[in-house]
Motif scaffolding. Sequence first.
Motif, PDB file in Angstrom:
ATOM      1  N   PHE A   3       0.830  -1.196   0.000  1.00 50.17           N
ATOM      2  CA  PHE A   3       0.000   0.000   0.000  1.00 50.17           C
ATOM      3  C   PHE A   3       0.872   1.257   0.000  1.00 50.17           C
ATOM      4  O   PHE A   3       0.634   2.196  -0.762  1.00 50.17           O
ATOM      5  N   ALA A   4       1.885   1.288   0.855  1.00 52.83           N
ATOM      6  CA  ALA A   4       2.751   2.469   0.946  1.00 52.83           C
ATOM      7  C   ALA A   4       3.505   2.706  -0.355  1.00 52.83           C
ATOM      8  O   ALA A   4       3.565   3.830  -0.858  1.00 52.83           O
ATOM      9  N   VAL A   5       4.082   1.650  -0.902  1.00 54.44           N
ATOM     10  CA  VAL A   5       4.859   1.787  -2.134  1.00 54.44           C
ATOM     11  C   VAL A   5       3.988   2.318  -3.274  1.00 54.44           C
ATOM     12  O   VAL A   5       4.422   3.151  -4.062  1.00 54.44           O
ATOM     13  N   GLU A   6       2.742   1.872  -3.332  1.00 46.49           N
ATOM     14  CA  GLU A   6       1.862   2.244  -4.436  1.00 46.49           C
ATOM     15  C   GLU A   6       1.116   3.560  -4.217  1.00 46.49           C
ATOM     16  O   GLU A   6       0.669   4.177  -5.181  1.00 46.49           O
ATOM     17  N   ASN A   7       0.962   4.014  -2.965  1.00 47.54           N
ATOM     18  CA  ASN A   7       0.050   5.138  -2.714  1.00 47.54           C
ATOM     19  C   ASN A   7       0.636   6.383  -2.061  1.00 47.54           C
ATOM     20  O   ASN A   7      -0.026   7.414  -2.041  1.00 47.54           O
ATOM     21  N   VAL A   8       1.816   6.328  -1.502  1.00 46.92           N
ATOM     22  CA  VAL A   8       2.375   7.523  -0.860  1.00 46.92           C
ATOM     23  C   VAL A   8       2.676   8.560  -1.939  1.00 46.92           C
ATOM     24  O   VAL A   8       3.344   8.255  -2.933  1.00 46.92           O
ATOM     25  N   PRO A   9       2.190   9.792  -1.766  1.00 49.55           N
ATOM     26  CA  PRO A   9       2.454  10.850  -2.751  1.00 49.55           C
ATOM     27  C   PRO A   9       3.821  11.497  -2.501  1.00 49.55           C
ATOM     28  O   PRO A   9       3.928  12.542  -1.873  1.00 49.55           O
ATOM     29  N   TRP A  10       4.868  10.843  -2.975  1.00 47.74           N
ATOM     30  CA  TRP A  10       6.232  11.320  -2.753  1.00 47.74           C
ATOM     31  C   TRP A  10       6.429  12.698  -3.374  1.00 47.74           C
ATOM     32  O   TRP A  10       5.961  12.957  -4.471  1.00 47.74           O
ATOM     33  N   LYS A  11       7.157  13.536  -2.670  1.00 50.96           N
ATOM     34  CA  LYS A  11       7.486  14.872  -3.169  1.00 50.96           C
ATOM     35  C   LYS A  11       8.615  14.753  -4.192  1.00 50.96           C
ATOM     36  O   LYS A  11       9.614  14.080  -3.953  1.00 50.96           O
ATOM     37  N   SER A  12       8.451  15.428  -5.294  1.00 51.26           N
ATOM     38  CA  SER A  12       9.477  15.429  -6.330  1.00 51.26           C
ATOM     39  C   SER A  12      10.777  16.006  -5.772  1.00 51.26           C
ATOM     40  O   SER A  12      10.771  17.051  -5.124  1.00 51.26           O
ATOM     41  N   GLY A  13      11.866  15.321  -6.006  1.00 49.76           N
ATOM     42  CA  GLY A  13      13.168  15.810  -5.562  1.00 49.76           C
ATOM     43  C   GLY A  13      13.559  15.409  -4.153  1.00 49.76           C
ATOM     44  O   GLY A  13      14.688  15.645  -3.745  1.00 49.76           O
ATOM     45  N   ALA A  14      12.648  14.809  -3.398  1.00 52.28           N
ATOM     46  CA  ALA A  14      12.968  14.399  -2.032  1.00 52.28           C
ATOM     47  C   ALA A  14      13.551  12.987  -2.027  1.00 52.28           C
ATOM     48  O   ALA A  14      13.205  12.163  -2.868  1.00 52.28           O
ATOM     49  N   SER A  15      14.447  12.715  -1.087  1.00 54.17           N
ATOM     50  CA  SER A  15      14.888  11.343  -0.870  1.00 54.17           C
ATOM     51  C   SER A  15      13.739  10.596  -0.232  1.00 54.17           C
ATOM     52  O   SER A  15      13.004  11.155   0.585  1.00 54.17           O
ATOM     53  N   ARG A  16      13.566   9.331  -0.576  1.00 54.00           N
ATOM     54  CA  ARG A  16      12.406   8.566  -0.129  1.00 54.00           C
ATOM     55  C   ARG A  16      12.826   7.314   0.623  1.00 54.00           C
ATOM     56  O   ARG A  16      13.734   6.612   0.192  1.00 54.00           O
ATOM     57  N   SER A  17      12.123   7.041   1.734  1.00 56.27           N
ATOM     58  CA  SER A  17      12.399   5.841   2.530  1.00 56.27           C
ATOM     59  C   SER A  17      11.107   5.302   3.100  1.00 56.27           C
ATOM     60  O   SER A  17      10.189   6.064   3.400  1.00 56.27           O
ATOM     61  N   VAL A  18      11.074   3.982   3.263  1.00 58.24           N
ATOM     62  CA  VAL A  18       9.958   3.323   3.923  1.00 58.24           C
ATOM     63  C   VAL A  18      10.537   2.537   5.091  1.00 58.24           C
ATOM     64  O   VAL A  18      11.459   1.735   4.913  1.00 58.24           O
ATOM     65  N   PHE A  19      10.023   2.793   6.311  1.00 58.54           N
ATOM     66  CA  PHE A  19      10.434   2.070   7.507  1.00 58.54           C
ATOM     67  C   PHE A  19       9.242   1.289   8.034  1.00 58.54           C
ATOM     68  O   PHE A  19       8.110   1.767   7.994  1.00 58.54           O
TER      69      PHE A  19
END
Length: 167
Positions: free
Chosen positions: A137-153
């Motif tokens: 769910f997180a991988v498919e639905n989080v609206p990541w900000k363009s240009g930000a580093s991304r992590s899932v914990f």
Amino acid sequence: PSILHSVERDTVGGKTSVSARTLPELAAKESQKLFMTLADRREKEQKKSLDIARLLDTSYSVSREWPDIRKGIESLAVDLFDTWPGSRLFIIPFAQNFALRGVPDPCETVPAVHDRLSSFALKGGSTGKAVSGAFSFAVENVPWKSGASRSVFLVTNAPIERASLEH
């Protein structure tokens, strides 16, 4: 030992080995230490923002560890918002039989993190299926900000099968 791997760069971004008296304390120390190595020097110099999705087991099975989990996440938030301005923390609760319908608004301040964590009622159980569902769910639905580093914990005490996270 824990390893932070960058899928985008196919590199190891950090390694850590810490000890603690409880599992939640270990998770908090480990993620905080890895988190501090997450951004390379260039990102720190540029103050690049980070988007972090924290998948949080809110089942009854974590009730004994809940105070330590909250403390660890709030401590992480202090470091996140002080070190990388403009960063966002998505706190996504999950448990067995809990339908994930939408990504909660991101927290951008420590008080917002505190309020979000205070709003959760621990209930239900936790299974490997609930964990893999939350991760997908997180991988498919989080609206990541363009240009930000991304992590899932992931914070859980449920058993996790590697195969369930690889789809």
